[in-house]
Design a protein around this motif. Structure first.
Motif, PDB file in Angstrom:
ATOM      1  N   SER A  88      34.737  10.970  36.148  1.00 52.00           N
ATOM      2  CA  SER A  88      36.198  11.017  36.245  1.00 52.00           C
ATOM      3  C   SER A  88      36.715   9.661  36.712  1.00 52.00           C
ATOM      4  O   SER A  88      36.373   9.204  37.806  1.00 52.00           O
ATOM      5  CB  SER A  88      36.643  12.114  37.212  1.00 52.00           C
ATOM      6  N   ILE A  89      37.526   9.040  35.850  1.00 52.32           N
ATOM      7  CA  ILE A  89      38.159   7.764  36.156  1.00 52.32           C
ATOM      8  C   ILE A  89      39.654   7.904  35.886  1.00 52.32           C
ATOM      9  O   ILE A  89      40.064   8.107  34.736  1.00 52.32           O
ATOM     10  CB  ILE A  89      37.565   6.615  35.323  1.00 52.32           C
ATOM     11  N   GLN A  90      40.460   7.834  36.943  1.00 53.15           N
ATOM     12  CA  GLN A  90      41.915   7.966  36.843  1.00 53.15           C
ATOM     13  C   GLN A  90      42.299   9.262  36.123  1.00 53.15           C
ATOM     14  O   GLN A  90      43.101   9.274  35.193  1.00 53.15           O
ATOM     15  CB  GLN A  90      42.516   6.759  36.137  1.00 53.15           C
ATOM     16  N   ASN A  91      41.670  10.362  36.545  1.00 57.87           N
ATOM     17  CA  ASN A  91      41.930  11.709  36.014  1.00 57.87           C
ATOM     18  C   ASN A  91      41.540  11.863  34.548  1.00 57.87           C
ATOM     19  O   ASN A  91      41.963  12.829  33.899  1.00 57.87           O
ATOM     20  CB  ASN A  91      43.401  12.091  36.197  1.00 57.87           C
ATOM     21  N   VAL A  92      40.758  10.947  34.009  1.00 53.78           N
ATOM     22  CA  VAL A  92      40.234  11.063  32.650  1.00 53.78           C
ATOM     23  C   VAL A  92      38.752  11.416  32.762  1.00 53.78           C
ATOM     24  O   VAL A  92      37.965  10.648  33.315  1.00 53.78           O
ATOM     25  CB  VAL A  92      40.416   9.759  31.856  1.00 53.78           C
ATOM     26  N   VAL A  93      38.377  12.577  32.252  1.00 52.95           N
ATOM     27  CA  VAL A  93      37.019  13.092  32.405  1.00 52.95           C
ATOM     28  C   VAL A  93      36.239  12.799  31.130  1.00 52.95           C
ATOM     29  O   VAL A  93      36.683  13.119  30.023  1.00 52.95           O
ATOM     30  CB  VAL A  93      37.024  14.601  32.697  1.00 52.95           C
ATOM     31  N   THR A  94      35.086  12.174  31.287  1.00 50.75           N
ATOM     32  CA  THR A  94      34.176  11.913  30.174  1.00 50.75           C
ATOM     33  C   THR A  94      32.776  12.373  30.568  1.00 50.75           C
ATOM     34  O   THR A  94      32.491  12.625  31.742  1.00 50.75           O
ATOM     35  CB  THR A  94      34.146  10.425  29.804  1.00 50.75           C
ATOM     36  N   TYR A  95      31.911  12.468  29.551  1.00 53.21           N
ATOM     37  CA  TYR A  95      30.526  12.866  29.770  1.00 53.21           C
ATOM     38  C   TYR A  95      29.611  11.835  29.117  1.00 53.21           C
ATOM     39  O   TYR A  95      29.923  11.298  28.051  1.00 53.21           O
ATOM     40  CB  TYR A  95      30.263  14.262  29.191  1.00 53.21           C
ATOM     41  N   ASP A  96      28.475  11.616  29.762  1.00 53.80           N
ATOM     42  CA  ASP A  96      27.525  10.610  29.300  1.00 53.80           C
ATOM     43  C   ASP A  96      26.627  11.228  28.233  1.00 53.80           C
ATOM     44  O   ASP A  96      25.958  12.241  28.478  1.00 53.80           O
ATOM     45  CB  ASP A  96      26.696  10.101  30.473  1.00 53.80           C
ATOM     46  N   VAL A  97      26.624  10.621  27.058  1.00 57.39           N
ATOM     47  CA  VAL A  97      25.779  11.046  25.939  1.00 57.39           C
ATOM     48  C   VAL A  97      24.788   9.923  25.655  1.00 57.39           C
ATOM     49  O   VAL A  97      25.185   8.780  25.432  1.00 57.39           O
ATOM     50  CB  VAL A  97      26.621  11.361  24.684  1.00 57.39           C
ATOM     51  N   VAL A  98      23.494  10.257  25.675  1.00 66.63           N
ATOM     52  CA  VAL A  98      22.441   9.272  25.490  1.00 66.63           C
ATOM     53  C   VAL A  98      21.981   9.308  24.040  1.00 66.63           C
ATOM     54  O   VAL A  98      21.605  10.371  23.529  1.00 66.63           O
ATOM     55  CB  VAL A  98      21.259   9.538  26.438  1.00 66.63           C
ATOM     56  N   ILE A  99      22.029   8.148  23.387  1.00 63.63           N
ATOM     57  CA  ILE A  99      21.619   8.008  21.983  1.00 63.63           C
ATOM     58  C   ILE A  99      20.441   7.047  21.938  1.00 63.63           C
ATOM     59  O   ILE A  99      20.546   5.908  22.402  1.00 63.63           O
ATOM     60  CB  ILE A  99      22.782   7.481  21.125  1.00 63.63           C
TER      61      ILE A  99
END
Length: 450
Positions: free
Chosen positions: A325-336
């Motif tokens: 969560s960065i500045q209320n923006v939620v992302t998820y880490d995807v490993v390729i």
């Protein structure tokens, strides 16, 4: 007549002689007099004057014809205006429903990293005396990378060894004393039944023995403590030599010779070693709205700025559940995971990732504009998915559909009454677009002229 003479005069005031009229020629304009020979007297010439008379002109019909045409044109224009004075038809922009491939994708940005990277640090503080590795150095497990000054550590080691020797001497002395106290107690205990010694002397001997035995235990503990300090000093001395823990390539060196390391609160990082640069991974940040379609084993490709025309192929190997969560923006880490046999990919490169979440080769599809189109003055039902189509009479009507996967251009129609070849409305033509259609080729306004 034969007896007459021709009279010629140049005086304008002289009276004009009368001339007999013998012929009148109608329908001609004024012309010069002509003379004809008499048929009765071919041998003689007689002068006869031909006088033209005015002819009665016929009135022209052209003004009447022009007036009739003008009246008919005005009447026809009025009739056409009355006939077309209703609401003009709306010029819709349409597209055909067809079949074709649709590929649903998710885009994200990420960073290229080695699959395994080891940070080599120092557990002790001190001054770096020597460095044996640099950037891009190939190292093997157990190879010496750096050396920290050992003088202070050797001094502490000697001090710890001396403390151990002192503890051993004190323990030996305590053991001797304890042995002597044990003998005295045994002697007192043997003399008490014959009443050669008092009971107080026996008790005192026993107390002295027990005190000596306790002193032996205390000194034994001190010896153990001194030996532990010696072992710690030996370890610290060993930590002054930095070894490589794995085989790989040094991708980062963070210290220089002569630099002082302080490992009191945080381990200082000296080197970063990538174990194998032929196998890389991309850590992509996928937004929470797109993470639902990303699964392990999904195909992915990406480009880097160093090679903008080359696509690198990879596979999603891990979708991590930890949110970022960065500045209320939620992302998820995807490993390729991606192969790097030519070593084109460098650690830290920025990758523009495209993950294929679904693909269909021949579904029924409509342009995305058909789903976004909103008919003016028609209420919108947000719970239903509908498109507008033109029927055979060019009249718009609304149709319910069930949408499937979508890409940047088209959306799959999974269910509904739409069929291939139907015309769906994607917009309404503007005045500029209609005017542009009427221009001949080569005269269309450019973007800069609009």
């Amino acid at each position: 007549h034969p007896g007459h003479e021709r009279i010629m005069t140049t005086d304008p005031q002289a009276p004009k002689p009368s001339v007999p009229v013998t012929e009148v020629i109608p329908g001609q304009t004024a012309a010069e007099p002509t003379y004809r020979q008499s048929e009765s007297l071919p041998e003689q010439r007689s002068s006869t004057t031909v006088i033209p008379l005015p002819v009665r002109s016929k009135r022209s019909r052209l003004p009447w014809l022009i007036g009739i045409v003008v009246v008919m044109a005005i009447g026809g224009g009025g009739l056409w205006y009355w006939w077309t004075s209703g609401t003009p038809p709306v010029p819709y922009k349409t597209a055909l429903v067809d079949r074709g491939p649709i590929t649903a994708i998710v885009t994200a940005t990420g960073t290229v990293n080695p699959v395994i990277s080891v940070q080599v640090g120092s557990q002790v503080s001190g001054k770096v005396s020597q460095l044996f590795a640099d950037f891009n150095s190939k190292v093997t497990k157990g190879l010496v990378l750096a050396q920290i000054d050992q003088k202070s550590f050797k001094a502490r080691l000697s001090q710890a060894r001396a403390a151990v020797k002192s503890a051993k001497g004190s323990l030996a002395k305590a053991n001797v004393s304890a042995t002597q106290r044990k003998r005295e107690f045994d002697r007192m205990a043997a003399l008490r039944p014959q009443a050669f010694v008092s009971q107080a002397d026996v008790d005192l001997a026993e107390t002295n023995y027990r005190d000596a035995a306790a002193s032996v235990e205390v000194l034994q503990a001190q010896l153990d403590q001194a030996q532990a300090a010696l072992a710690s000093a030996e370890l610290d001395l060993g930590y002054t030599t930095i070894y490589s823990p794995v085989d790989g390539i040094v991708v980062s060196r963070n210290v220089d010779a002569g630099q002082t390391l302080a490992a009191a609160f945080q381990t200082p990082i000296l080197f970063v070693i990538a174990q194998d640069l032929t196998q890389m991974q991309v850590n992509a940040n996928v937004s929470e709205s797109d993470i639902g379609g990303v699964k392990e084993g999904t195909e992915a490709n990406f480009r880097v700025d160093a090679y903008p025309k080359q696509f690198f192929e990879g596979v999603v190997t891990q979708v991590r559940n930890a949110p970022i969560s960065i500045q209320n923006v939620v992302t998820y880490d995807v490993v390729i995971t991606v192969s790097n046999p030519e070593l084109k990919l460098k650690p830290g490169m920025t990758a523009n990732v495209t993950i294929v979440t679904s693909r269909k080769e021949h579904p029924l599809r409509v342009p995305n504009g058909a789903l976004r189109f909103r008919m003016p003055n028609v209420p919108l039902d947000k719970k239903a998915t509908r498109v507008w189509v033109l029927d055979s009479d060019n009249q718009p009507r609304q149709v319910d559909v069930t949408s499937g996967i979508a890409d940047s251009l088209s959306t799959e129609i999974a269910d509904g009454v739409l069929k291939e070849g139907d015309r769906v409305i994607v917009g309404i033509e503007t005045e500029e677009e209609r005017a542009q259609k009427k221009l001949p080729p080569g005269f269309e306004p450019s973007r800069g002229m609009r």
